[in-house]
Each structure stands twice: as C-alpha cells, then as structure tokens.
Design a protein around this motif. Structure first.
Motif, short mmCIF file in Angstrom:
data_model
loop_
_atom_site.label_atom_id
_atom_site.label_comp_id
_atom_site.label_asym_id
_atom_site.label_seq_id
_atom_site.Cartn_x
_atom_site.Cartn_y
_atom_site.Cartn_z
N ILE A 29 7.69 4.49 0.08
CA ILE A 29 6.66 5.43 0.54
C ILE A 29 7.20 6.86 0.41
N GLY A 30 6.40 7.68 -0.26
CA GLY A 30 6.83 9.05 -0.50
C GLY A 30 7.47 9.23 -1.86
N GLN A 31 7.65 8.15 -2.60
CA GLN A 31 8.25 8.22 -3.93
C GLN A 31 7.22 7.88 -5.00
N THR A 32 7.60 8.10 -6.24
CA THR A 32 6.77 7.69 -7.38
C THR A 32 7.34 6.39 -7.95
N THR A 65 4.46 4.59 11.02
CA THR A 65 4.92 3.48 11.88
C THR A 65 5.59 2.37 11.09
N ARG A 66 5.31 2.31 9.80
CA ARG A 66 5.81 1.22 8.94
C ARG A 66 5.37 -0.16 9.45
N ALA A 68 0.48 9.82 3.16
CA ALA A 68 -0.84 10.09 3.75
C ALA A 68 -1.81 8.97 3.45
N GLU A 69 -1.64 8.30 2.33
CA GLU A 69 -2.57 7.22 1.96
C GLU A 69 -2.10 5.85 2.46
N VAL A 70 -0.80 5.64 2.52
CA VAL A 70 -0.28 4.30 2.84
C VAL A 70 0.04 4.16 4.33
#
Length: 426
Positions: free
Chosen positions: A132-135, A74-75, A67-69
C-alpha cells in the motif's frame, strides 16, 4: 477327363485366392480407415487445444493508493478485501492512454483486461499489505477476445461487423503490443483454477478434484463387492437355475446404457434416500452400479483361468476351501481382477450421461472440499464448455479433452503394467 478336372480345380483355386485377397484387402481398408479417422480426431483436438496451454497477459503498473485501499490505515483484512481494486486497475489502464478522455473509450480500454486483474491485485495486497502506497507491477490476464487476437485466431483484416472486436479496440491492443506490454506465458491457471463464466479465468482443477472423489468412492465400493461376488459365483455357488439367472442378469447389466443407471440413481439415492445433488458420493454410487458388471465378469474370467490342479493340490494337503481361495487361487487371479477393475475405472472416468441425471451438470466454480460437497467432474465440464458460445471455450474444451485422454492412457498403461508384473504362467 483328367485334364478337364484339373482345369476345374485350378479355376476354383484362383477364385478362392481372389476371394481371400479381397477379404484381406477389406480388413486392411477397415483398419486404415479407422486409423485415419482416429488420427483426424487427435489432430483436430490437439490443433484446437494446444493454444489453451498459453495465455496472454498485460504488464501493468498499478499505483496502490492508501486513500483507495485503506484510508484509515488500520490494515484490517476485511477493509483490504473490500477495497475497490477494479478502480485502481482502471486508473492504471487510463494512465497508459492519457490522450483518451471520453468515458466510452475508457470503458473500451478497461475491457482489454480481464476481471481477474482486480482479483490478482487484491490477492497480492492481502498477502503483503506493505504494498500500500507503492506502485505494483502486475502481469494481468487480458480478456478472452484479446487473447484470441494475440494468438492469431481473429482475422484482423475481416470486416469490422464480422468480428467481436471493433477497429479501435484492435488499435489500442496493437499499441500495447508495440510498447512490449503484451506477453505470453504458460497458462498455469488452466490447471489450478476452478470453472468460470469468463474463458480466460476458467480452469479444470475443480473438475479434476471432483473426478478423483468420484473415482475413489467408485473404487472403494465396486472392487471389494465385485471380487467377492465373483469368488462366490465361481467357488461356492451351487450350479442351479437360480445361479444361471444371476449370471445372465449380470451379463445383461454390462450392456445396459449408462443413462439408465443415472435414472436409477436419481430415483433411489436422491428421491428415496434424500442424498445431496451434485455430490461426488452420489456420483460414485451411480458409477459403482455401472462398473460392477464389468468387474464381476473380468474377475470371474480371471478365477476361471486358474488351473484346477492348483485347487486340487491345496485341498489335497489339507487346506480348507477358504484357505485354498485366499492363499492360492486369489493371488493368481489378482492380476486379471486388477486389469478389469482399472478398465472399469477408466470407463467410469469418461462417463457423463449418468452424472447429468443426478445434478452434476450444474455450474460450480468452487473447488470441492470433500465427497459430500457440490462438485462437477471433468467429462461434465467438457460438456458444459463445448456448449458455450465463446471462441475461447473451444480451445479450453479441447485442452480438457487432452488432459482427460492423458488420464485414460495412464490408467490403461497402469493396467498393462500390473498384468505384466503379477502375471504367472503355468
């Protein structure tokens, strides 16, 4: 009478020996004083600069939320580059201290990490969008004040008003240390990054690349011109008042202060020819003017040291004068010429004053892409850092001086090796 004369001679000898002992003692004292001052200088530089080769980092787990990146998924590299990575780092810092809810205290927490943390996170996400979506676990640099604190260069027991860090800032940092999240590692960024206003992100690579470009331009111009001038003056020029006038002026130019060459470069290369400011090619031209007298004088001395019998033998077997010079005299004189050239290059590497006059004192964070690009050089970068008020720049200034001294030692060692390798005795 004879006894009286003998006593006079003995008294005179005692006085002469006493004076000789005093003279030798003064010479030895001068050498020891110089060595003590040199040792003090080196110890001061190394003690201040050795800590710059280590940097303090914080181990931080940063959730890279889509949501932030990349909310649209679309990457697109432009979208990934423009994301607010600083907010992600700030949220990760707040997660380490959930009990801190006050906005002012959260700003204090965010002040522990350097702005380089967001840049480092962005670089990782740009290189691998699957994050993206990971820590992501990052080792991010801490701000320079906390770096000084971790290195023991801040007195924690002093009064709060006498240091740059408040008590609550030190408390937060010590809490991170106790949890094992503070690490120290080799400061590779010092050698790979360009200049920065933030000490923890500042590196010397931009200055090193600029110095290399300047030295290449200086060497490409000064060596052939200097050697050709020396050959003409020693082998071809007639002995008359005009040649003597040229020789006297070359010797005088070797003693002219370097700042004068900077003023000459400012007046001629920038104001008359309109060449770009802060460009290595202009710096190389100015340093060429400065090093030419040194190379000419050393090359002439090397040519003079070749025995006349070599020239006479070459001419005697039918060689022309040019063949005599290029086939016999020049190879024998080349070790001395190379030694003089390297010493001139070492002198040019350490020069600052003439480069200040042509605008190379400007703050330039980017790595120069070529001889015409804006650049600075290592001595000028040392000058700029030494004028900065932050404590962290003191250690970086000393570290840059250590690197510059290492370059100078290597160049002088190269001069000695060349002389030993090609030296001919007759």
């Amino acid at each position: 009478m004879a006894t009286h004369n003998t006593e006079l001679v003995r008294a005179g000898l005692k006085r002469r020996y006493r004076q000789e002992r005093w003279f030798r003692g003064l010479g030895l004292a001068a050498i020891l004083t110089a060595l003590a001052m040199l040792l003090t200088l080196f110890v001061t530089i190394f003690s201040n600069g050795v800590s710059a080769f280590v940097t303090t980092e914080l181990v931080l787990d940063v959730p890279v939320t889509a949501a932030e990146v990349d909310p649209q998924g679309t990457r697109d590299p432009a979208v990934l580059s423009a994301a607010n990575y600083r907010k992600l780092v700030s949220d990760a810092m707040s997660a380490l201290f959930p009990e801190v809810t006050d906005r002012r205290e959260r700003r204090v927490l965010m002040g522990i990490v350097s702005d380089g943390a967001a840049y480092r996170l962005r670089a990782q996400v740009m290189a691998d969008p699957s994050l993206i979506g990971q820590t992501v676990r990052l080792n991010v640099p801490v701000s320079s004040d906390y770096d000084m604190l971790a290195k023991g260069l801040v007195d924690r027991d002093s009064l709060e008003g006498d240091r740059r860090l408040a008590d609550n800032q030190i408390t937060y940092f010590l809490s991170l240390e106790e949890r094992g999240l503070i690490t120290k590692t080799f400061n590779s960024g010092l050698f790979t990054e360009g200049d920065s206003r933030q000490p923890e992100l500042a590196g010397i690579w931009g200055g090193v690349v600029g110095s290399v470009y300047v030295l290449l331009v200086t060497l490409a111009l000064s060596f052939p011109i200097g050697v050709a001038t020396a050959i003409y003056l020693e082998e071809y020029a007639p002995r008359n008042w005009f040649t003597d006038l040229i020789e006297v002026n070359i010797n005088n130019l070797a003693a002219v202060p370097s700042i004068v060459f900077g003023l000459l470069g400012l007046a001629v290369f920038l104001n008359v020819f309109g060449m770009p400011r802060s460009a290595p090619v202009v710096g190389g031209l100015v340093l060429t003017l400065m090093t030419l007298p040194t190379i000419i004088i050393a090359s002439r001395a090397a040519l003079t040291s070749v025995p006349p019998s070599i020239r006479e033998a070459a001419l005697g077997v039918g060689a022309s004068k040019m063949q005599m010079v290029t086939h016999h005299v020049l190879p024998l004189a080349m070790p001395g010429m190379l030694t003089g050239t390297i010493i001139g290059m070492a002198q040019a590497l350490g020069e600052t004053a003439p480069l200040l006059m042509i605008g190379m004192v400007a703050f330039i964070a980017d790595i120069p892409s070529g001889p015409m690009a804006p650049a600075t050089v290592l001595p000028v970068q040392i000058f700029l850092w030494s004028d900065s008020p932050e404590r962290a720049f003191v250690e970086r200034t000393s570290a840059a001086i250590i690197v510059l001294l290492a370059f100078l030692v290597l160049m002088n060692a190269g001069a000695v090796l060349l002389r030993k390798k090609f030296e001919r005795k007759w």
